[in-house]
Write a protein that holds these residues in place. Structure first.
Motif, PDB file in Angstrom:
ATOM      1  N   PRO A   1      26.532 -55.869  46.535  1.00 51.15           N
ATOM      2  CA  PRO A   1      26.470 -55.315  47.825  1.00 51.15           C
ATOM      3  C   PRO A   1      26.718 -54.486  48.891  1.00 51.15           C
ATOM      4  O   PRO A   1      26.574 -53.817  47.843  1.00 51.15           O
ATOM      5  CB  PRO A   1      27.059 -56.802  48.632  1.00 51.15           C
ATOM      6  N   GLU A   2      25.608 -53.912  49.137  1.00 53.54           N
ATOM      7  CA  GLU A   2      25.535 -52.978  50.285  1.00 53.54           C
ATOM      8  C   GLU A   2      27.478 -52.403  50.214  1.00 53.54           C
ATOM      9  O   GLU A   2      28.051 -53.154  51.205  1.00 53.54           O
ATOM     10  CB  GLU A   2      25.076 -52.527  51.014  1.00 53.54           C
ATOM     11  N   ARG A   3      27.583 -51.735  50.283  1.00 56.09           N
ATOM     12  CA  ARG A   3      29.071 -50.683  51.106  1.00 56.09           C
ATOM     13  C   ARG A   3      28.662 -50.251  51.901  1.00 56.09           C
ATOM     14  O   ARG A   3      27.856 -49.204  51.887  1.00 56.09           O
ATOM     15  CB  ARG A   3      29.694 -50.465  49.722  1.00 56.09           C
ATOM     16  N   ASP A   4      29.828 -49.659  52.936  1.00 56.40           N
ATOM     17  CA  ASP A   4      29.608 -48.520  53.579  1.00 56.40           C
ATOM     18  C   ASP A   4      30.439 -46.821  52.927  1.00 56.40           C
ATOM     19  O   ASP A   4      30.789 -46.967  51.668  1.00 56.40           O
ATOM     20  CB  ASP A   4      30.361 -49.042  54.856  1.00 56.40           C
ATOM     21  N   ASN A   5      29.789 -46.317  53.297  1.00 58.78           N
ATOM     22  CA  ASN A   5      30.348 -44.839  53.321  1.00 58.78           C
ATOM     23  C   ASN A   5      30.821 -44.427  52.576  1.00 58.78           C
ATOM     24  O   ASN A   5      31.929 -43.740  51.373  1.00 58.78           O
ATOM     25  CB  ASN A   5      29.297 -43.659  53.536  1.00 58.78           C
ATOM     26  N   ILE A   6      32.101 -45.194  53.720  1.00 55.74           N
ATOM     27  CA  ILE A   6      33.757 -44.391  53.354  1.00 55.74           C
ATOM     28  C   ILE A   6      33.805 -45.286  52.600  1.00 55.74           C
ATOM     29  O   ILE A   6      35.268 -44.827  51.054  1.00 55.74           O
ATOM     30  CB  ILE A   6      34.300 -44.400  55.139  1.00 55.74           C
ATOM     31  N   SER A   7      33.884 -46.484  52.382  1.00 58.75           N
ATOM     32  CA  SER A   7      34.421 -47.341  52.005  1.00 58.75           C
ATOM     33  C   SER A   7      34.066 -46.951  49.937  1.00 58.75           C
ATOM     34  O   SER A   7      34.889 -47.179  49.335  1.00 58.75           O
ATOM     35  CB  SER A   7      34.178 -48.885  51.667  1.00 58.75           C
ATOM     36  N   PHE A   8      32.729 -46.725  50.021  1.00 57.96           N
ATOM     37  CA  PHE A   8      32.423 -46.239  48.555  1.00 57.96           C
ATOM     38  C   PHE A   8      32.805 -45.251  47.917  1.00 57.96           C
ATOM     39  O   PHE A   8      33.790 -44.982  46.962  1.00 57.96           O
ATOM     40  CB  PHE A   8      30.550 -46.178  48.677  1.00 57.96           C
ATOM     41  N   PHE A   9      33.156 -44.234  48.750  1.00 55.31           N
ATOM     42  CA  PHE A   9      33.534 -42.837  48.578  1.00 55.31           C
ATOM     43  C   PHE A   9      35.187 -42.887  48.288  1.00 55.31           C
ATOM     44  O   PHE A   9      35.535 -42.853  47.221  1.00 55.31           O
ATOM     45  CB  PHE A   9      33.779 -42.422  50.120  1.00 55.31           C
ATOM     46  N   ASP A  10      35.708 -44.227  49.376  1.00 53.92           N
ATOM     47  CA  ASP A  10      37.180 -44.492  48.617  1.00 53.92           C
ATOM     48  C   ASP A  10      37.150 -44.725  47.263  1.00 53.92           C
ATOM     49  O   ASP A  10      38.125 -44.574  46.072  1.00 53.92           O
ATOM     50  CB  ASP A  10      38.063 -45.220  49.897  1.00 53.92           C
ATOM     51  N   GLU A  11      36.441 -45.838  46.980  1.00 52.00           N
ATOM     52  CA  GLU A  11      36.402 -45.785  46.055  1.00 52.00           C
ATOM     53  C   GLU A  11      36.400 -44.876  44.370  1.00 52.00           C
ATOM     54  O   GLU A  11      37.112 -45.117  43.453  1.00 52.00           O
ATOM     55  CB  GLU A  11      35.769 -47.828  45.132  1.00 52.00           C
ATOM     56  N   LEU A  12      34.988 -44.773  44.756  1.00 48.86           N
ATOM     57  CA  LEU A  12      34.587 -43.258  43.665  1.00 48.86           C
ATOM     58  C   LEU A  12      35.982 -42.300  43.539  1.00 48.86           C
ATOM     59  O   LEU A  12      36.360 -42.328  42.408  1.00 48.86           O
ATOM     60  CB  LEU A  12      33.388 -42.448  44.155  1.00 48.86           C
ATOM     61  N   THR A  13      36.232 -42.230  44.848  1.00 46.95           N
ATOM     62  CA  THR A  13      37.875 -40.873  45.196  1.00 46.95           C
ATOM     63  C   THR A  13      39.006 -41.745  43.962  1.00 46.95           C
ATOM     64  O   THR A  13      39.702 -40.751  43.368  1.00 46.95           O
ATOM     65  CB  THR A  13      37.846 -40.633  46.519  1.00 46.95           C
ATOM     66  N   GLY A  14      39.182 -43.074  44.103  1.00 48.67           N
ATOM     67  CA  GLY A  14      40.024 -43.677  43.752  1.00 48.67           C
ATOM     68  C   GLY A  14      39.973 -44.049  42.288  1.00 48.67           C
ATOM     69  O   GLY A  14      41.075 -43.384  40.955  1.00 48.67           O
ATOM     70  N   GLN A  15      38.626 -43.864  41.339  1.00 48.38           N
ATOM     71  CA  GLN A  15      38.865 -43.719  40.480  1.00 48.38           C
ATOM     72  C   GLN A  15      38.366 -42.583  39.634  1.00 48.38           C
ATOM     73  O   GLN A  15      39.080 -42.203  37.933  1.00 48.38           O
ATOM     74  CB  GLN A  15      36.849 -45.022  39.972  1.00 48.38           C
ATOM     75  N   VAL A  16      37.649 -41.529  40.456  1.00 46.33           N
ATOM     76  CA  VAL A  16      38.014 -40.976  39.645  1.00 46.33           C
ATOM     77  C   VAL A  16      39.572 -40.002  39.816  1.00 46.33           C
ATOM     78  O   VAL A  16      40.332 -38.730  38.614  1.00 46.33           O
ATOM     79  CB  VAL A  16      37.010 -39.299  40.467  1.00 46.33           C
ATOM     80  N   LEU A  17      40.714 -39.710  40.742  1.00 50.84           N
ATOM     81  CA  LEU A  17      41.589 -39.064  40.604  1.00 50.84           C
ATOM     82  C   LEU A  17      42.342 -40.729  39.362  1.00 50.84           C
ATOM     83  O   LEU A  17      43.008 -39.671  38.841  1.00 50.84           O
ATOM     84  CB  LEU A  17      41.876 -39.639  42.153  1.00 50.84           C
ATOM     85  N   ALA A  18      42.134 -40.983  39.593  1.00 51.45           N
ATOM     86  CA  ALA A  18      42.864 -41.650  38.365  1.00 51.45           C
ATOM     87  C   ALA A  18      42.576 -41.481  36.923  1.00 51.45           C
ATOM     88  O   ALA A  18      43.849 -41.131  36.007  1.00 51.45           O
ATOM     89  CB  ALA A  18      42.993 -43.261  38.722  1.00 51.45           C
ATOM     90  N   ARG A  19      41.487 -41.506  36.640  1.00 54.29           N
ATOM     91  CA  ARG A  19      41.052 -41.069  35.311  1.00 54.29           C
ATOM     92  C   ARG A  19      41.484 -39.518  35.138  1.00 54.29           C
ATOM     93  O   ARG A  19      41.967 -39.614  34.164  1.00 54.29           O
ATOM     94  CB  ARG A  19      39.398 -41.135  35.536  1.00 54.29           C
ATOM     95  N   LEU A  20      41.132 -38.625  35.941  1.00 55.81           N
ATOM     96  CA  LEU A  20      41.945 -36.963  36.193  1.00 55.81           C
ATOM     97  C   LEU A  20      43.260 -37.455  35.559  1.00 55.81           C
ATOM     98  O   LEU A  20      44.253 -36.458  35.100  1.00 55.81           O
ATOM     99  CB  LEU A  20      41.465 -36.589  36.759  1.00 55.81           C
ATOM    100  N   TYR A  21      44.293 -38.147  36.461  1.00 56.13           N
ATOM    101  CA  TYR A  21      45.706 -38.032  36.654  1.00 56.13           C
ATOM    102  C   TYR A  21      45.830 -38.750  35.041  1.00 56.13           C
ATOM    103  O   TYR A  21      46.815 -38.523  35.011  1.00 56.13           O
ATOM    104  CB  TYR A  21      46.148 -39.197  37.685  1.00 56.13           C
TER     105      TYR A  21
END
Length: 148
Positions: free
Chosen positions: A2-22
């Motif tokens: 399903p299509e996501r809006d940019n902000i929602s997709f950004f938040d999702e990716l940001t969460g995954q990236v920061l969690a991985r790096l943490y």
């Protein structure tokens, strides 16, 4: 997907990236678009080959924004939009992820909450943590500007 809006997709990716790096800090990581998006490649008729999909380009752009905002350090940008190399949290990024919610010293830090949410697939909880992290980062930045 399903299509996501940019902000929602950004938040999702940001969460995954920061969690991985943490979870890997202080060891630099290699982030592959295929680990973060559903369709990393798309066929391009002009070059008659698979190239980075719009999702991969969005992932790379998200990492670039996090770098420019001072949350992460990376090596030079991948021209193929599929890999982010030598990624590590900055001091600012680490400090924000170590913050514990006010008046809740027994609660896990924002980084711990974010890591748990992404591991459990709790995207709403991860997005909420991302909102708190980016909000704190903006407040710290504004306080620094006011003190100049």
């Amino acid at each position: 997907m399903p299509e996501r809006d940019n902000i929602s997709f950004f938040d999702e990716l940001t969460g995954q990236v920061l969690a991985r790096l943490y979870s890997t800090f202080p060891v630099p990581a290699i982030l592959l678009a295929k680990d973060f998006v559903d369709q990393p490649l798309a066929y391009n008729e002009h070059v008659m080959s698979e190239v980075a999909s719009s999702q991969s380009e969005f992932f790379i752009s998200t990492c670039e924004w996090l770098r420019q905002a001072g949350y992460i350090n990376t090596a030079d940008r991948d021209p193929n939009n599929l890999i982010v190399r030598e990624v590590v949290l900055t001091a600012k990024g680490l400090e924000l992820l170590k913050v514990k919610p006010e008046n809740l010293s027994d609660e896990p830090s924002l980084g711990e909450q974010l890591t748990a949410a992404t591991q459990e697939g709790a995207t709403d909880a991860a997005k909420k943590a991302v909102g708190q992290i980016l909000g704190l980062g903006a407040r710290f930045m504004m306080e620094g500007i006011r003190s100049l």
